[in-house]
Design a protein around this motif. Structure first.
Motif, PDB file in Angstrom:
ATOM      1  N   VAL A 245       1.062  -1.112   0.003  1.00 51.04           N
ATOM      2  CA  VAL A 245       0.185  -0.034  -0.230  1.00 51.04           C
ATOM      3  C   VAL A 245       0.892   1.123   0.158  1.00 51.04           C
ATOM      4  CG1 VAL A 245      -1.892   1.226   1.058  1.00 51.04           C
ATOM      5  CG2 VAL A 245      -1.897  -1.026   1.139  1.00 51.04           C
ATOM      6  N   PHE A 246       0.846   2.248  -1.091  1.00 52.33           N
ATOM      7  CA  PHE A 246       1.247   3.260  -0.999  1.00 52.33           C
ATOM      8  C   PHE A 246       0.416   4.364  -0.704  1.00 52.33           C
ATOM      9  CE2 PHE A 246       2.323   7.378  -3.527  1.00 52.33           C
ATOM     10  CZ  PHE A 246       3.683   7.286  -2.714  1.00 52.33           C
ATOM     11  N   ARG A 247       0.732   5.259   0.584  1.00 55.68           N
ATOM     12  CA  ARG A 247      -0.104   6.001   1.021  1.00 55.68           C
ATOM     13  C   ARG A 247       0.586   7.537   1.117  1.00 55.68           C
ATOM     14  NH1 ARG A 247      -3.644   4.106   6.088  1.00 55.68           N
ATOM     15  NH2 ARG A 247      -3.675   6.207   6.317  1.00 55.68           N
ATOM     16  N   SER A 248      -0.316   8.470   0.409  1.00 56.99           N
ATOM     17  CA  SER A 248       0.253   9.810   0.292  1.00 56.99           C
ATOM     18  C   SER A 248      -0.736  10.839   0.552  1.00 56.99           C
ATOM     19  CB  SER A 248       1.102  10.156  -1.448  1.00 56.99           C
ATOM     20  OG  SER A 248       1.304  11.324  -1.542  1.00 56.99           O
ATOM     21  N   ALA A 249       0.021  11.946   1.302  1.00 52.53           N
ATOM     22  CA  ALA A 249      -0.934  12.994   1.515  1.00 52.53           C
ATOM     23  C   ALA A 249      -1.418  13.968   0.181  1.00 52.53           C
ATOM     24  CB  ALA A 249      -0.537  13.964   2.597  1.00 52.53           C
ATOM     25  N   ASP A 250      -0.374  13.828  -0.732  1.00 53.19           N
ATOM     26  CA  ASP A 250      -0.567  14.637  -1.986  1.00 53.19           C
ATOM     27  C   ASP A 250       0.064  13.577  -3.179  1.00 53.19           C
ATOM     28  OD1 ASP A 250      -0.403  16.187  -4.039  1.00 53.19           O
ATOM     29  OD2 ASP A 250       0.897  17.609  -3.179  1.00 53.19           O
ATOM     30  N   PRO A 251      -0.855  12.765  -3.607  1.00 50.26           N
ATOM     31  CA  PRO A 251      -0.399  11.902  -4.550  1.00 50.26           C
ATOM     32  C   PRO A 251       0.076  12.425  -5.998  1.00 50.26           C
ATOM     33  CG  PRO A 251      -2.395  10.879  -3.708  1.00 50.26           C
ATOM     34  CD  PRO A 251      -2.110  12.316  -3.010  1.00 50.26           C
ATOM     35  N   GLU A 252      -0.255  13.450  -6.304  1.00 52.42           N
ATOM     36  CA  GLU A 252       0.008  14.028  -7.516  1.00 52.42           C
ATOM     37  C   GLU A 252       1.460  14.606  -7.362  1.00 52.42           C
ATOM     38  OE1 GLU A 252      -3.327  16.019  -9.849  1.00 52.42           O
ATOM     39  OE2 GLU A 252      -4.129  16.003  -7.918  1.00 52.42           O
ATOM     40  N   ARG A 253       1.876  14.905  -6.232  1.00 52.40           N
ATOM     41  CA  ARG A 253       3.200  15.388  -5.916  1.00 52.40           C
ATOM     42  C   ARG A 253       4.113  14.124  -5.691  1.00 52.40           C
ATOM     43  NH1 ARG A 253       3.990  17.432  -0.253  1.00 52.40           N
ATOM     44  NH2 ARG A 253       3.886  15.285   0.079  1.00 52.40           N
ATOM     45  N   ASP A 254       3.871  13.172  -5.198  1.00 55.72           N
ATOM     46  CA  ASP A 254       4.736  12.065  -4.648  1.00 55.72           C
ATOM     47  C   ASP A 254       4.700  10.981  -5.902  1.00 55.72           C
ATOM     48  OD1 ASP A 254       5.272  13.519  -2.352  1.00 55.72           O
ATOM     49  OD2 ASP A 254       3.443  12.407  -1.369  1.00 55.72           O
ATOM     50  N   LEU A 255       3.809  10.759  -6.724  1.00 56.87           N
ATOM     51  CA  LEU A 255       3.714   9.548  -7.310  1.00 56.87           C
ATOM     52  C   LEU A 255       4.346  10.106  -8.738  1.00 56.87           C
ATOM     53  CD1 LEU A 255       0.772   7.250  -8.074  1.00 56.87           C
ATOM     54  CD2 LEU A 255       3.050   7.259  -9.483  1.00 56.87           C
ATOM     55  N   THR A 256       5.525   9.789  -8.831  1.00 56.66           N
ATOM     56  CA  THR A 256       6.620  10.450  -9.932  1.00 56.66           C
ATOM     57  C   THR A 256       7.002   9.365 -10.756  1.00 56.66           C
ATOM     58  OG1 THR A 256       8.583  10.082  -8.751  1.00 56.66           O
ATOM     59  CG2 THR A 256       7.578  12.147  -8.400  1.00 56.66           C
ATOM     60  N   PRO A 257       7.209   9.581 -11.934  1.00 57.16           N
ATOM     61  CA  PRO A 257       7.654   8.433 -13.181  1.00 57.16           C
ATOM     62  C   PRO A 257       8.538   7.644 -12.743  1.00 57.16           C
ATOM     63  CG  PRO A 257       7.273  10.781 -14.207  1.00 57.16           C
ATOM     64  CD  PRO A 257       7.173  11.027 -12.714  1.00 57.16           C
ATOM     65  N   GLU A 258       9.457   8.243 -11.773  1.00 53.88           N
ATOM     66  CA  GLU A 258      10.744   7.581 -11.428  1.00 53.88           C
ATOM     67  C   GLU A 258      10.297   6.520 -10.052  1.00 53.88           C
ATOM     68  OE1 GLU A 258      11.888  10.975 -13.145  1.00 53.88           O
ATOM     69  OE2 GLU A 258      10.636  11.018 -11.318  1.00 53.88           O
ATOM     70  N   ARG A 259       9.423   6.833  -9.531  1.00 48.77           N
ATOM     71  CA  ARG A 259       8.679   5.651  -8.400  1.00 48.77           C
ATOM     72  C   ARG A 259       8.084   4.801  -9.169  1.00 48.77           C
ATOM     73  NH1 ARG A 259       7.781   6.292  -2.839  1.00 48.77           N
ATOM     74  NH2 ARG A 259       8.137   8.794  -3.060  1.00 48.77           N
ATOM     75  N   LEU A 260       7.422   5.229 -10.248  1.00 45.55           N
ATOM     76  CA  LEU A 260       6.549   4.178 -10.961  1.00 45.55           C
ATOM     77  C   LEU A 260       7.557   3.271 -11.648  1.00 45.55           C
ATOM     78  CD1 LEU A 260       3.727   3.069 -11.968  1.00 45.55           C
ATOM     79  CD2 LEU A 260       4.016   4.723 -13.974  1.00 45.55           C
ATOM     80  N   ARG A 261       8.423   3.828 -12.193  1.00 48.94           N
ATOM     81  CA  ARG A 261       9.579   2.750 -12.784  1.00 48.94           C
ATOM     82  C   ARG A 261      10.251   1.925 -11.842  1.00 48.94           C
ATOM     83  NH1 ARG A 261      11.428   7.748 -15.159  1.00 48.94           N
ATOM     84  NH2 ARG A 261      10.572   7.942 -17.584  1.00 48.94           N
ATOM     85  N   ASP A 262      10.486   2.512 -10.534  1.00 49.89           N
ATOM     86  CA  ASP A 262      10.883   1.405  -9.589  1.00 49.89           C
ATOM     87  C   ASP A 262      10.206   0.379  -9.172  1.00 49.89           C
ATOM     88  OD1 ASP A 262      13.224   3.156  -9.433  1.00 49.89           O
ATOM     89  OD2 ASP A 262      12.713   4.386  -7.478  1.00 49.89           O
ATOM     90  N   TRP A 263       8.892   0.710  -9.027  1.00 56.12           N
ATOM     91  CA  TRP A 263       7.843  -0.354  -8.640  1.00 56.12           C
ATOM     92  C   TRP A 263       7.970  -1.203  -9.815  1.00 56.12           C
ATOM     93  CZ3 TRP A 263       3.412   3.810  -7.490  1.00 56.12           C
ATOM     94  CH2 TRP A 263       3.554   4.200  -6.225  1.00 56.12           C
ATOM     95  N   LEU A 264       7.740  -0.989 -10.963  1.00 57.08           N
ATOM     96  CA  LEU A 264       7.865  -1.811 -12.076  1.00 57.08           C
ATOM     97  C   LEU A 264       9.122  -2.729 -12.073  1.00 57.08           C
ATOM     98  CD1 LEU A 264       6.155   0.317 -15.093  1.00 57.08           C
ATOM     99  CD2 LEU A 264       5.134  -1.358 -13.371  1.00 57.08           C
ATOM    100  N   ALA A 265       9.946  -2.121 -11.865  1.00 56.98           N
ATOM    101  CA  ALA A 265      11.569  -3.155 -11.794  1.00 56.98           C
ATOM    102  C   ALA A 265      11.428  -3.901 -10.696  1.00 56.98           C
ATOM    103  CB  ALA A 265      12.569  -1.833 -11.454  1.00 56.98           C
ATOM    104  N   GLU A 266      10.693  -3.489  -9.299  1.00 57.28           N
ATOM    105  CA  GLU A 266      10.681  -4.511  -8.328  1.00 57.28           C
ATOM    106  C   GLU A 266       9.628  -5.778  -8.759  1.00 57.28           C
ATOM    107  OE1 GLU A 266       9.685  -1.972  -5.169  1.00 57.28           O
ATOM    108  OE2 GLU A 266      11.400  -0.820  -5.368  1.00 57.28           O
ATOM    109  N   GLY A 267       9.087  -5.742  -9.604  1.00 58.44           N
ATOM    110  CA  GLY A 267       8.149  -6.900 -10.106  1.00 58.44           C
ATOM    111  C   GLY A 267       6.388  -6.356 -10.015  1.00 58.44           C
ATOM    112  N   VAL A 268       6.078  -5.457  -9.590  1.00 57.16           N
ATOM    113  CA  VAL A 268       4.649  -4.986  -9.525  1.00 57.16           C
ATOM    114  C   VAL A 268       4.379  -4.818 -11.213  1.00 57.16           C
ATOM    115  CG1 VAL A 268       3.226  -2.986  -8.926  1.00 57.16           C
ATOM    116  CG2 VAL A 268       5.013  -3.631  -7.355  1.00 57.16           C
ATOM    117  N   THR A 269       3.123  -5.475 -11.148  1.00 62.44           N
ATOM    118  CA  THR A 269       2.673  -5.680 -12.483  1.00 62.44           C
ATOM    119  C   THR A 269       1.214  -5.088 -12.651  1.00 62.44           C
ATOM    120  OG1 THR A 269       1.673  -7.808 -12.022  1.00 62.44           O
ATOM    121  CG2 THR A 269       3.846  -7.718 -12.932  1.00 62.44           C
ATOM    122  N   ALA A 270       0.633  -4.805 -11.503  1.00 65.43           N
ATOM    123  CA  ALA A 270      -0.845  -4.263 -11.417  1.00 65.43           C
ATOM    124  C   ALA A 270      -0.793  -3.033 -10.555  1.00 65.43           C
ATOM    125  CB  ALA A 270      -1.840  -5.430 -11.060  1.00 65.43           C
TER     126      ALA A 270
END
Length: 369
Positions: A245-270
């Motif tokens: 679970v990723f919790r953020s008070a400001d998702p539009e600030r904290d959910l960056t393309p870099e963070r998304l790439r990291d999740w995918l690299a760690e094996g998250v597929t959904a």
């Protein structure tokens, strides 16, 4: 010396404490019984109002009332009995949801239809449009007493103000589950089951690593979705826990393309986002996916626990579920009308319909088991 005759207590009522001149109040009964004033109000009115009160608590309240010599104020009862066939609607959002594209607008459609069928007119308390109930001070909700009862809707509501209304016996219904407010009646959607089903569908497609994106607060609708998400992972035999679970008070600030790439690299597929009245989680996820150049559902699957904001309705329909807002609005009016009439009121959780959408598919070949 002639002893004056003692005054006899009324049948069924304990004598008032010696030396007392003022009528005991419910707040005093609550202090003596060690419960909230809302509980005292519900017990003495012999109404459950959507809440469960144990027999032990009920007896404590009744004993405290007897020992204090409490009797209901007849003038207050007469005032409560006066009705004008008006139901109030109060929103805790920054703007009242009269725009047809607002996510709350379908609630109002259901409210209006059901109220009309039952012979009630509606009063829309639009003072909340200046910034919500809290912006107007501690008595912001007092004006709703102009109506016979009031519906409240919004992600965040002032608990103390709502409980004061309940304690006074004013009919109140919250649109959305609010178990934490004792005695408050509510209607709600079954977000737990709906979220669990979305996870089950993703697991059936072959996904083994999923992540929920949500706002960082304790709104009941959000916690229900998270609970259903984690239950879905458990039922599918997949890893769960805080790291999913990723919790953020400001998702539009904290959910960056870099963070998304990291999740995918760690094996998250959904990636699964919650719906809120702000749409922040889904908006942030969609932007990050676009900026990263990820193809959905080829590279990763997306799901939305609710319906997309109107301004994000373009593009593929997201996999997820639809909230039966119109039915919930009607259910809230049915419950409120029953409370106004002095009747017990219960409404079951309303089921959400699964939406297949077009943003979910099998995981990339490298992640298939």
């Amino acid at each position: 010396m002639v002893e004056e005759p003692r005054k006899r207590a009324r049948p069924g009522r304990s004598p008032a404490p010696a030396g007392r001149t003022a009528r005991p109040r419910q707040a005093e009964v609550a202090r003596l019984a060690g419960v909230s004033q809302a509980t005292v109000s519900l017990v003495l009115a012999d109404k459950k109002q959507g809440a469960t009160i144990s027999e032990e608590t009920r007896q404590k309240v009744l004993e405290a009332a007897r020992s204090l010599g409490y009797v209901p104020d007849p003038a207050a009862r007469r005032l409560a009995a006066a009705r004008n066939n008006l139901l109030g609607v109060f929103s805790f959002t920054a703007t009242f949801p009269t725009d047809v594209q607002h996510s709350y607008y379908p609630f109002l459609v259901g409210v209006e239809r059901e109220a009309a069928e039952r012979g009630y007119d509606l009063v829309l308390f639009t003072g909340s449009s200046t910034g919500g109930a809290g912006a107007a001070g501690p008595d912001a909700l007092s004006r709703v007493r102009l109506a016979d009862g009031c519906l409240f809707l919004g992600r965040h509501a002032p608990a103390q103000e709502l409980q004061r209304l309940v304690a006074d016996g004013f009919p109140v219904v919250h649109l959305g589950r609010r178990d934490e407010l004792e005695g408050l009646a509510w209607v709600g959607a079954d977000y737990v089951s709906a979220s669990r089903e979305v996870v089950a569908r993703l697991a059936a497609l072959g996904h083994r690593r999923m992540l929920l994106i949500r706002e960082d607060d304790e709104a009941t609708a959000s916690t229900d979705r998270e609970h259903g998400f984690l239950k879905g992972l458990e039922a599918a035999g997949l890893p769960g826990g805080p790291e999913t679970v990723f919790r953020s008070a400001d998702p539009e600030r904290d959910l960056t393309p870099e963070r998304l790439r990291d999740w995918l690299a760690e094996g998250v597929t959904a990636l699964v986002a919650e719906e809120t009245d702000t749409g922040a989680a889904w908006r942030a996820l969609r932007r990050a996916v676009t900026e990263t150049g990820i193809d959905c559902p080829r590279d990763a699957s997306l799901a939305l626990l609710g319906s997309p904001p109107a301004d994000l309705a373009d593009g593929p329909e997201p996999t997820g579920f639809d909230i039966p807002r119109t039915q919930l609005g009607a259910a809230a009016v049915r419950m409120l009308a029953a409370l106004v009439a002095g009747e017990e009121a219960t409404e079951p959780l309303v089921a959400c319909a699964f939406r297949p959408g077009a943003t979910a598919g099998p995981p990339p070949p490298a992640h298939r088991s």
